[in-house]
Structure formats: structure tokens, C-alpha cells
Design an enzyme around this catalytic site. Structure first.
Site, PDB file in Angstrom:
ATOM      1  N   ASP A   1       1.366   7.896  -5.878  1.00 48.12           N
ATOM      2  CA  ASP A   1       2.209   9.059  -5.553  1.00 48.12           C
ATOM      3  C   ASP A   1       1.465  10.016  -4.624  1.00 48.12           C
ATOM      4  OD1 ASP A   1       0.491   9.555  -7.695  1.00 48.12           O
ATOM      5  OD2 ASP A   1       1.918  10.751  -8.856  1.00 48.12           O
TER       6      ASP A   1
ATOM      7  N   ASP B   1       5.222  -2.064  -0.304  1.00 43.05           N
ATOM      8  CA  ASP B   1       6.553  -2.068   0.296  1.00 43.05           C
ATOM      9  C   ASP B   1       6.985  -0.642   0.619  1.00 43.05           C
ATOM     10  OD1 ASP B   1       9.101  -3.133   1.062  1.00 43.05           O
ATOM     11  OD2 ASP B   1       9.906  -2.436  -0.863  1.00 43.05           O
TER      12      ASP B   1
ATOM     13  N   ASP C   1       7.081   1.491   4.574  1.00 42.16           N
ATOM     14  CA  ASP C   1       8.272   2.091   5.193  1.00 42.16           C
ATOM     15  C   ASP C   1       8.005   3.558   5.518  1.00 42.16           C
ATOM     16  OD1 ASP C   1       9.883  -0.233   4.979  1.00 42.16           O
ATOM     17  OD2 ASP C   1      11.647   0.971   4.469  1.00 42.16           O
TER      18      ASP C   1
ATOM     19  N   TYR D   1       7.254  -8.146  -8.232  1.00 46.06           N
ATOM     20  CA  TYR D   1       8.197  -8.994  -7.488  1.00 46.06           C
ATOM     21  C   TYR D   1       8.356 -10.376  -8.130  1.00 46.06           C
ATOM     22  CZ  TYR D   1       8.989  -6.061  -3.383  1.00 46.06           C
ATOM     23  OH  TYR D   1       9.397  -5.068  -2.533  1.00 46.06           O
TER      24      TYR D   1
ATOM     25  N   LYS E   1      -1.568   3.071  -9.768  1.00 48.37           N
ATOM     26  CA  LYS E   1      -1.346   4.188 -10.670  1.00 48.37           C
ATOM     27  C   LYS E   1      -2.079   3.886 -11.984  1.00 48.37           C
ATOM     28  CE  LYS E   1       2.340   6.787 -11.199  1.00 48.37           C
ATOM     29  NZ  LYS E   1       1.855   8.169 -10.937  1.00 48.37           N
TER      30      LYS E   1
HETATM   31  C1  IPM Z   1      10.042  -6.093   3.117  1.00 51.41           C
HETATM   32  C2  IPM Z   1      11.390  -6.165   2.444  1.00 51.41           C
HETATM   33  C3  IPM Z   1      11.385  -7.228   1.357  1.00 51.41           C
HETATM   34  C4  IPM Z   1      10.428  -6.777   0.274  1.00 51.41           C
HETATM   35  C5  IPM Z   1      12.734  -7.612   0.732  1.00 51.41           C
HETATM   36  C6  IPM Z   1      13.781  -7.899   1.739  1.00 51.41           C
HETATM   37  C7  IPM Z   1      12.565  -8.769  -0.209  1.00 51.41           C
HETATM   38  O1  IPM Z   1      11.773  -4.915   1.968  1.00 51.41           O
HETATM   39  O2  IPM Z   1       9.564  -7.108   3.615  1.00 51.41           O
HETATM   40  O3  IPM Z   1       9.474  -4.997   3.195  1.00 51.41           O
HETATM   41  O4  IPM Z   1      10.797  -5.956  -0.588  1.00 51.41           O
HETATM   42  O5  IPM Z   1       9.298  -7.258   0.271  1.00 51.41           O
HETATM   43 MN    MN Z   2      10.459  -3.280   2.588  1.00 46.59          MN
END
Ligand code: IPM
Ligand code: MN
Ligand code: NAD
Length: 371
Positions: free
Chosen positions: A227, A251, A255, A143, A194
Site C-alpha cells: 500500500d 499487476d 498499471d 492467481y 504486505k
Molecule cells: C495483465 C492482465 C492479466 C493479469 C489478466 C488479463 C489475466 O491484467 O497482464 O496485467 O491480471 O495478469
Molecule cells: Mn493487469
């Protein structure tokens, strides 16, 4: 009401302001019913700031944010900003906040509320009772590391590149947080990278192994490739306790973990810095894992519970208000047990409500629990 605690509120874009405004009703409730007051200051971030000032975060807003005792963040971004210069995009406001306050430890708990077992796309026995914590490194890695860019190689060919870079101290400090969190939980840490293909992964595994030998007394530590971790999260998520991983893998995996709990609209997070040795202060921002949800923004349909649970994490981690945090968590649990739901966690036979309707129920449950 004046208070010695300052709360900086950054609603942002899309559903951000919708879920933040509803969550602020609980902040008001705490003032009225529990005499817990905050000086609430609000600022623009992301696209909202870009529209007004041409930048996703002004220096003034950053200064206000740094001054505050805690930050409640909504979400940023949206298709409206697709064509904007990369460094002026809404997401950059969030990344700058994380970097400037050195919020290196992002705690993303994925807990399945009993009433939501059926809302997950996974089978009930796989996820019921699930309580895991993804600890995402938040200020390093791909990042932020240089070099990165897009360059022309020839008239027809360009190259785009990023760098994944971690140093020993960066890995050690997030590793220590993982050990501390695991000690207060079930004592198990899974370190995810990884190391089979990435040099930053080789170092990550080496540093975590050494840290475990030196400081991981009593911690059951395992290493796993990212993975495989993605696969294991949907195969048998209850094998995990604390997962510690880098910025990008964290990240993606969080999700994925959100869907174990039923919806991305349920996942809160806390982004923490280290405690300042001189002042005792720790920077902290509380942000739901979800984004600005452009597909449902403006419709009043967003689930406000990830934002509300982020407020609960704020009470717990920034203000040591365990009882009040427990109270909010309990209200969420009860609200989900009976009654209407937002569309993302809808179940057969339930009435549908929007963002405000969901928070009406939470406030009713808070009243019931305290009267
Ligand atoms: C998160 C988001 C952010 C990230 C973006 C919006 C910069 O996806 O907080 O999970 O990738 O960290
Ligand atoms: Mn995210
Ligand atoms: P998203 O998280 O905004 O949405 C993904 C899906 O989840 C959508 O279908 C959305 O409707 C649903 N969803 C998200 N939050 C919800 C909620 N509270 N209630 C019900 N459903 C919800 O991810 P995306 O669509 O990939 O990204 C949209 C924008 O948000 C992009 O600009 C992205 O960069 C940004 N983003 C910001 C943050 C943040 O501010 N922390 C996090 C992730 C994405």
C-alpha cells in the site's frame, strides 16, 4: 522468407489484433532492411479462440507456442465474454500460457520518454527522466494457488475465496532475477509485500532478506508494504530502481506505473522463464501491460507503442539484438518528439492520429535513422 527463428503471434481480442498487426509492419521492415527474418506463425487466443473452438487456448496452439523461439502477444478479454464459464474465459488462455511455459518473471519497465513528460497526470519534475522496472512474479500466488472457489454456506449465503501461496524456491528465483536486473541498472531493489498482514508476505520478506545476505552482494535492498508502494509510486517514483513483488501486487502496481509514463498504451512487458540447462532455450512471451481496451476497440485509435516496445524487448531478451532494439526505441522517442499522436497521449497543438498513423510515423523514423 524462411528463417531459423520462429515467432508465434497471438493477437487475441479487442485492440490486440489492431496493435499486433501494426507492429508486424516493423517485423517486415526488419526483414527487408536488416535481413532479420522470422518464421511468423499466428494463432488464436482468448475470446477469438473461444468463439471458434469453445476454449480460450487449444492444445494445438499451445504446442505451436511452446515450439516457437518467442511469442508476441496482443491482449485478451472483453465484455462479450462476461457470462462465459470462469475456466473458459479469455483471460484463462493467457494464464494457461504463462503457467505451461513457466514464465515466472514478468519485466514491466516504466520509462518516461522526454516528449511525454506533459502527457502524464503527474507534475513534470516528479516524472521526467523516470526509468524504473517492476518485476512481477507471474506464475504463483493468488492467481493460481488452491483452494479457490465459490461455495454455498446456506440457502442465502455463499462464500468466495482465493489463496495466496508462495514457497521458498518461488520467492528465491524471482528474487535472483531482481538482483541480476538491478546489477545491470542502479543496484537498488525494493521488495514489496504486505508482511504486516499476510503470512505469504511474512515468508516473502524472510526469504528476500536471507537471499540478500547470501547472494545480494552490492545490492541495496529495501522492503516496503504494497500500500505504501502504491503511494510512493505517485509521490516520488524516482526513488525506485527495481521493484520486485508478487503476482497480484505486480499487476496493480504496474498499471499505476503506466500512468507515470503517460498512458497504459506505452507500457511493454517481457514474461520470461528460466534457461533450460540442456537446450539453452528460454521460453519468452512479450505482451503489452494493457488489455483489450473494449471502449476503443474497432475504432483504430489504440496506441500501438506498448506492443512495439514489447517487440523491442523481444529482440533484446530473446535474440540478443541490442542494436535493433535500440533502433526501435530511438524511433519511438523521435516519433513522439514531433508530429501527431494517438488520443491517449495527445498534447495541445498536436494532430491526432490512429494506430496505423502512429506506426506510419515510426516506419518513417526507422527509415530516417538508417539512411
Ligand atoms: C495483465 C492482465 C492479466 C493479469 C489478466 C488479463 C489475466 O491484467 O497482464 O496485467 O491480471 O495478469
Ligand atoms: Mn493487469
Ligand atoms: P484495459 O487495459 O483494456 O483498458 C484500460 C483503459 O486503458 C481503457 O480506457 C483503454 O481504452 C485504455 N487503453 C488500454 N490500452 C490502450 C492503448 N493501447 N491505447 C490507448 N488506450 C488504451 O483494461 P480493462 O478495461 O480493465 O480490461 C478490458 C479487458 O481486457 C478485460 O477483459 C481484461 O480482463 C482484459 N485485460 C487483458 C490483458 C491482457 O491480455 N494482457 C491485460 C489487462 C486487461
Amino acid at each position: 522468407m524462411s528463417s531459423n527463428r520462429t515467432l508465434m503471434v497471438l493477437p487475441g481480442d479487442g485492440v490486440g489484433p489492431e496493435v499486433v498487426n501494426e507492429t508486424l509492419r516493423v517485423v517486415e521492415w526488419l526483414a527487408k532492411n536488416k535481413s532479420i527474418t522470422f518464421n511468423v506463425k499466428e494463432g488464436l487466443v482468448g475470446g477469438a479462440s473461444y468463439d471458434k473452438y469453445g476454449t480460450p487456448l487449444t492444445d494445438e496452439t499451445l504446442a505451436d507456442t511452446i515450439e516457437a523461439d518467442a511469442v508476441l502477444f496482443g491482449a485478451v478479454g472483453g465484455p462479450k465474454y462476461d457470462g462465459v464459464d470462469f475456466d473458459k474465459r479469455p483471460e484463462n488462455g493467457l494464464l494457461r500460457l504463462r503457467k505451461e511455459m513457466d514464465l515466472f518473471a514478468n519485466l514491466r519497465p516504466a520509462m518516461v520518454f522526454p516528449a511525454l513528460v506533459d502527457a502524464s497526470s503527474l507534475k513534470p519534475d516528479i516524472i521526467s527522466g523516470l526509468d524504473i522496472l517492476i518485476l512481477r512474479e507471474l506464475t504463483g500466488g493468488i492467481y493460481f494457488a488452491e483452494p479457490r472457489g465459490i461455495e454455498e454456506v446456506s440457502s442465502k449465503v455463499k462464500k468466495g475465496y482465493d489463496t495466496n501461496l508462495y514457497t521458498t524456491p518461488e520467492i528465491e528465483r524471482i528474487g535472483r532475477v531482481a538482483f541480476d536486473l538491478a546489477k545491470a541498472r542502479n543496484g537498488k531493489v525494493t521488495s514489496v509485500e504486505k508482511a504486516n498482514v499476510m503470512m505469504s508476505g511474512v515468508l516473502w520478506r524472510e526469504v528476500m532478506t536471507n537471499l540478500h545476505i547470501k547472494e545480494g552482494n552490492g545490492i541495496d535492498m529495501h522492503h516496503m508494504y504494497a500500500d505504501n508502494c502504491a503511494m510512493q509510486l505517485v509521490r516520488d517514483p524516482k526513488q525506485f530502481d527495481v521493484i520486485v513483488t508478487d503476482n497480484l501486487f505486480g499487476d496493480i502496481l504496474s498499471d499505476c506505473a503506466a500512468m507515470l509514463t503517460g498512458s497504459l498504451g506505452m507500457l511493454p512487458s517481457a514474461s520470461l522463464g528460466s534457461v533450460d540447462k540442456n537446450t539453452g532455450k528460454r521460453f519468452a512471451m512479450y505482451e503489452p501491460v494493457h488489455g483489450s481496451a473494449p471502449d476503443i476497440a474497432g475504432k483504430g485509435l489504440a496506441n500501438p507503442l506498448a506492443e512495439l516496445l514489447s517487440l523491442s524487448m523481444m529482440l533484446r531478451y530473446s535474440f540478443e539484438m541490442k542494436d535493433e532494439a535500440d533502433l526501435i526505441d530511438k524511433a519511438v522517442s523521435l516519433a513522439l518528439e514531433a508530429g501527431p499522436r494517438t488520443p491517449d497521449i495527445m498534447a495541445h497543438g498536436r494532430e491526432k492520429v490512429g494506430t496505423k498513423g502512429m506506426m506510419d510515423i515510426i516506419l518513417r523514423k526507422l527509415e530516417e535513422l538508417t539512411n
